[in-house]
Design a protein around this motif. Structure first.
Motif, PDB file in Angstrom:
ATOM      1  N   CYS A  60     -18.333  -9.164  31.719  1.00  0.00           N
ATOM      2  CA  CYS A  60     -18.075  -8.585  30.285  1.00  0.00           C
ATOM      3  C   CYS A  60     -17.959  -9.762  30.069  1.00  0.00           C
ATOM      4  N   ASN A  61     -18.562 -10.394  28.953  1.00  0.00           N
ATOM      5  CA  ASN A  61     -17.885 -10.905  27.805  1.00  0.00           C
ATOM      6  C   ASN A  61     -17.105 -10.301  26.892  1.00  0.00           C
ATOM      7  N   THR A  62     -17.324  -9.129  26.609  1.00  0.00           N
ATOM      8  CA  THR A  62     -15.903  -8.624  24.903  1.00  0.00           C
ATOM      9  C   THR A  62     -14.886  -8.659  25.713  1.00  0.00           C
ATOM     10  N   ALA A  92     -22.792   1.609  39.171  1.00  0.00           N
ATOM     11  CA  ALA A  92     -21.860   0.921  39.078  1.00  0.00           C
ATOM     12  C   ALA A  92     -22.420   0.174  37.734  1.00  0.00           C
ATOM     13  N   TRP A  93     -23.199  -0.396  37.541  1.00  0.00           N
ATOM     14  CA  TRP A  93     -23.518  -1.026  36.184  1.00  0.00           C
ATOM     15  C   TRP A  93     -24.236   0.030  35.487  1.00  0.00           C
ATOM     16  N   LYS A  94     -24.103   0.641  34.825  1.00  0.00           N
ATOM     17  CA  LYS A  94     -24.433   1.396  33.889  1.00  0.00           C
ATOM     18  C   LYS A  94     -24.768   0.127  32.879  1.00  0.00           C
ATOM     19  N   ARG A  95     -24.124   0.389  32.132  1.00  0.00           N
ATOM     20  CA  ARG A  95     -23.683  -1.454  31.129  1.00  0.00           C
ATOM     21  C   ARG A  95     -24.444  -2.226  31.087  1.00  0.00           C
ATOM     22  N   VAL A  96     -24.947  -2.877  32.737  1.00  0.00           N
ATOM     23  CA  VAL A  96     -25.693  -4.089  32.743  1.00  0.00           C
ATOM     24  C   VAL A  96     -26.809  -4.513  31.931  1.00  0.00           C
ATOM     25  N   THR A  97     -26.926  -5.127  31.161  1.00  0.00           N
ATOM     26  CA  THR A  97     -28.387  -5.085  30.962  1.00  0.00           C
ATOM     27  C   THR A  97     -28.945  -6.439  31.456  1.00  0.00           C
ATOM     28  N   HIS A  98     -28.469  -7.422  31.581  1.00  0.00           N
ATOM     29  CA  HIS A  98     -28.678  -8.139  31.918  1.00  0.00           C
ATOM     30  C   HIS A  98     -28.597  -8.368  33.820  1.00  0.00           C
ATOM     31  N   ILE A  99     -29.343  -8.927  34.506  1.00  0.00           N
ATOM     32  CA  ILE A  99     -29.449  -9.540  36.031  1.00  0.00           C
ATOM     33  C   ILE A  99     -29.719 -10.727  36.394  1.00  0.00           C
ATOM     34  N   VAL A 100     -29.297 -12.078  36.987  1.00  0.00           N
ATOM     35  CA  VAL A 100     -29.029 -13.118  37.334  1.00  0.00           C
ATOM     36  C   VAL A 100     -29.176 -13.068  38.939  1.00  0.00           C
ATOM     37  N   VAL A 101     -30.784 -13.453  39.263  1.00  0.00           N
ATOM     38  CA  VAL A 101     -30.784 -13.675  41.237  1.00  0.00           C
ATOM     39  C   VAL A 101     -31.032 -15.069  41.343  1.00  0.00           C
ATOM     40  N   GLY A 102     -29.514 -15.397  42.219  1.00  0.00           N
ATOM     41  CA  GLY A 102     -29.551 -16.012  43.092  1.00  0.00           C
ATOM     42  C   GLY A 102     -29.328 -16.511  44.349  1.00  0.00           C
ATOM     43  N   ARG A 118     -23.946 -16.032  27.188  1.00  0.00           N
ATOM     44  CA  ARG A 118     -22.805 -16.072  26.079  1.00  0.00           C
ATOM     45  C   ARG A 118     -22.980 -14.877  25.241  1.00  0.00           C
ATOM     46  N   GLU A 119     -24.740 -14.589  24.588  1.00  0.00           N
ATOM     47  CA  GLU A 119     -24.795 -13.294  24.037  1.00  0.00           C
ATOM     48  C   GLU A 119     -24.834 -12.363  24.284  1.00  0.00           C
ATOM     49  N   VAL A 120     -24.635 -12.117  25.780  1.00  0.00           N
ATOM     50  CA  VAL A 120     -25.032 -10.499  26.319  1.00  0.00           C
ATOM     51  C   VAL A 120     -23.902 -10.501  26.704  1.00  0.00           C
ATOM     52  N   GLU A 121     -23.580  -9.275  26.201  1.00  0.00           N
ATOM     53  CA  GLU A 121     -22.246  -7.916  26.588  1.00  0.00           C
ATOM     54  C   GLU A 121     -21.817  -8.140  27.848  1.00  0.00           C
ATOM     55  N   ARG A 122     -22.655  -7.429  29.006  1.00  0.00           N
ATOM     56  CA  ARG A 122     -22.345  -6.933  30.300  1.00  0.00           C
ATOM     57  C   ARG A 122     -23.452  -7.609  30.944  1.00  0.00           C
ATOM     58  N   TRP A 123     -23.313  -8.882  32.026  1.00  0.00           N
ATOM     59  CA  TRP A 123     -24.354  -8.796  32.951  1.00  0.00           C
ATOM     60  C   TRP A 123     -24.013  -9.012  34.493  1.00  0.00           C
ATOM     61  N   ALA A 124     -24.860  -8.975  35.080  1.00  0.00           N
ATOM     62  CA  ALA A 124     -24.663  -9.149  36.662  1.00  0.00           C
ATOM     63  C   ALA A 124     -25.544 -10.606  37.768  1.00  0.00           C
ATOM     64  N   VAL A 125     -24.714 -10.846  38.452  1.00  0.00           N
ATOM     65  CA  VAL A 125     -25.355 -11.198  39.695  1.00  0.00           C
ATOM     66  C   VAL A 125     -25.708 -10.762  41.089  1.00  0.00           C
ATOM     67  N   LEU A 126     -26.708 -11.126  41.419  1.00  0.00           N
ATOM     68  CA  LEU A 126     -27.386 -10.905  42.968  1.00  0.00           C
ATOM     69  C   LEU A 126     -27.498 -12.147  43.357  1.00  0.00           C
ATOM     70  N   PRO A 183     -11.310 -17.568  32.158  1.00  0.00           N
ATOM     71  CA  PRO A 183     -11.311 -18.125  30.728  1.00  0.00           C
ATOM     72  C   PRO A 183     -12.612 -17.850  29.901  1.00  0.00           C
ATOM     73  N   ASP A 184     -13.726 -17.004  30.200  1.00  0.00           N
ATOM     74  CA  ASP A 184     -14.603 -17.203  29.593  1.00  0.00           C
ATOM     75  C   ASP A 184     -15.193 -15.407  29.678  1.00  0.00           C
ATOM     76  N   VAL A 185     -14.971 -14.969  31.359  1.00  0.00           N
ATOM     77  CA  VAL A 185     -15.210 -14.129  31.118  1.00  0.00           C
ATOM     78  C   VAL A 185     -14.816 -12.627  31.898  1.00  0.00           C
ATOM     79  N   LEU A 186     -14.508 -11.774  31.772  1.00  0.00           N
ATOM     80  CA  LEU A 186     -14.183 -10.372  32.579  1.00  0.00           C
ATOM     81  C   LEU A 186     -15.021 -10.422  34.149  1.00  0.00           C
ATOM     82  N   VAL A 187     -14.520 -10.216  34.814  1.00  0.00           N
ATOM     83  CA  VAL A 187     -15.206  -9.913  36.316  1.00  0.00           C
ATOM     84  C   VAL A 187     -14.671  -8.613  36.084  1.00  0.00           C
ATOM     85  N   GLU A 188     -16.064  -7.837  35.812  1.00  0.00           N
ATOM     86  CA  GLU A 188     -15.669  -6.838  36.344  1.00  0.00           C
ATOM     87  C   GLU A 188     -15.627  -5.851  37.745  1.00  0.00           C
ATOM     88  N   SER A 189     -16.173  -6.445  38.371  1.00  0.00           N
ATOM     89  CA  SER A 189     -16.458  -6.059  40.030  1.00  0.00           C
ATOM     90  C   SER A 189     -16.899  -6.717  40.916  1.00  0.00           C
TER      91      SER A 189
END
Length: 363
Positions: free
Chosen positions: A352-354, A125-135, A332-340, A29-35
C-alpha cells in the motif's frame, strides 16, 4: 532455551510503532507491506501450487504425451525436465512448428492456472489491488512473458480490473535491487552501494546494488550465483557459499571504488519474524531454516569483516516482498499493488502506498 515469541499479529502491530524498519517489518520507508506469504487451500491443495514453475513443465509433458499417441514427439527422446527455458524460447521463435505448438498450448494452460490463482487472491485478500507485478525466474524467459501477457488478456475478458505486468528489472536482479528499499535512503547518504542477497529454492544470488547519479532506481553493479539445487547442499553449505560470495563482492566493490555501505539486505522464503527468525515457509530450501538455533542475520553479521570501520547491519525480509520493492519507483502513483513470484514455489506480497512516515520526507 527457546525464545518466547509473540503472536505474528502482535508483532506486526508492534513493528508499525518502531522508528526504523527491521527484520520482516510491515512499515517500510516507501510502502506498507499489507500481507505476504498468504496461502489459500482449494480441494486440499494450496492454490499457489497451481502456478508454480513446475506446473508449466508438467503441461509440456502432458501435451507431449498427447502428441505421441497420434505420431512422433517433436522433442524426440529428450526428457521434459532437460528442456531449459532458453531452449524452449528458441523453439518458440524459430523451431519446429509442432514443437512450438506444444509450447504454446502449455503457455495457454499455465496462463489459465495463473488467472485462477489471481481470481482467488483478488476475491479473498487483494480486493483493492489494481496492479499485479509478476516476478521470479519464470518471468525471465519469453515463455514466461507470453504466459503473463496471455493471462492479462484472460483477465480483461473476465472483466477483472487488474493490470498485470512482468517485473521491470531483470528477474535475476529484482530480488537484489529491492534490498535498497528496506531502509530509508538517507541512511546511505555517504555511500553509493550496498550488499544484497536473494535466496531461492534453486539459487542463491549475491550482488552489489548501487545508486547512479540522477537516477531514482538502483541497479546491480556486480553479482555472483550459486545453484545449490545442483549440488548435495545443506543449510550450512548454503550459508558458507553465501558468505564467500559476499566477501568476494566486498573486494570487488573496493576495486571499483564503490563506497559500500555497512549494510546487507536479504530476501529469503518464509514468514520473517521481528527477531530475524523464520516462522515457516522454507520447505524448498535445504535443511532446517526454521530452527530456534539458527539465525541467518546473525550468522551473516558475524562472518563478514567490518566495512569502512563498521560491523555490517543485516536486515532480513521475505523474498517476494524484496522483489516487489524493486518496483517502488514505478508504482508510486498506484494505491495498492501486489507481486507474484513464479519460481520453485509461488511467492506473493501486497503493498500500500498511502502511508505517511518521517522517512518519506527525506527521499
Amino acid at each position: 532455551m527457546p525464545l518466547t515469541r509473540l503472536p505474528l499479529e502482535v508483532e506486526r502491530r508492534l513493528a508499525l510503532r518502531l522508528p526504523l524498519p527491521g527484520h520482516g517489518a510491515p512499515l517500510l520507508p516507501d510502502v506498507l507491506v499489507e500481507s505476504y506469504t498468504v496461502a489459500f487451500q482449494q480441494k486440499g491443495r494450496f492454490i499457489g501450487d497451481q502456478a508454480a514453475r513446475r506446473v508449466f513443465f508438467e503441461r509440456i509433458d502432458a501435451w507431449r504425451a498427447t502428441v505421441r499417441r497420434r505420431g512422433d514427439d517433436p522433442f524426440g527422446d529428450t526428457p521434459t525436465e532437460s528442456l531449459s527455458k532458453k531452449n524452449l524460447d528458441k523453439v518458440l521463435r524459430r523451431g519446429d512448428p509442432a514443437a512450438a505448438g506444444i509450447i504454446q498450448a502449455a503457455i495457454d494452460d499455465f496462463a489459465r492456472a495463473l488467472v485462477t490463482v489471481i481470481r482467488v487472491f483478488h476475491r479473498r485478500a487483494w480486493k483493492r489491488v489494481t496492479h499485479i507485478v509478476v516476478g521470479g525466474g519464470f518471468r525471465g524467459s519469453r515463455i514466461g512473458e507470453l504466459a503473463i501477457g496471455r493471462a492479462q488478456v484472460m483477465l480483461h475478458d473476465a472483466g477483472m480490473p487488474i493490470a498485470l505486468e512482468p517485473i521491470r528489472h531483470d528477474p535475476d536482479e529484482a530480488g537484489l535491487v529491492g534490498a535498497a528499499y528496506l531502509m530509508p535512503r538517507w541512511m546511505f547518504g555517504n555511500f553509493d552501494a550496498l550488499l544484497a542477497i536473494d535466496i531461492g529454492g534453486t539459487n542463491v544470488r549475491c550482488g552489489i546494488v548501487c545508486w547512479e547519479e540522477n537516477t531514482e532506481s538502483p541497479s546491480v553493479d556486480a553479482s555472483l550465483l550459486w545453484r545449490h539445487s545442483d549440488d548435495d547442499a545443506t543449510r550450512e553449505s548454503v550459508l558458507d557459499e553465501t558468505i564467500g560470495m559476499l566477501k568476494r563482492l566486498i573486494r570487488t566493490a573496493a576495486r571499483r571504488h564503490r563506497r559500500l555501505a555497512p549494510f546487507v539486505g536479504i530476501g529469503c522464503p518464509g514468514r520473517i519474524r521481528l527477531d530475524g527468525s523464520i516462522e515457516r515457509g522454507t520447505g524448498n530450501l535445504p535443511g532446517n531454516w526454521q530452527s530456534s538455533r539458527f539465525h541467518l542475520p546473525t550468522a551473516i553479521h558475524k562472518a563478514l569483516p567490518a566495512i569502512h570501520g563498521f560491523a555490517p547491519v543485516v536486515v532480513l525480509h521475505n523474498d517476494a516482498v524484496v522483489q516487489g520493492l524493486s518496483m517502488v519507483p514505478a508504482m508510486r502513483e498506484v494505491e495498492r499493488w501486489a507481486v507474484l513470484t513464479i519460481g520453485t514455489g509461488l511467492g506473493n506480497a501486497q503493498f500500500c502506498n498511502t502511508i505517511t512516515s518521517p522517512s518519506r520526507k527525506h527521499r
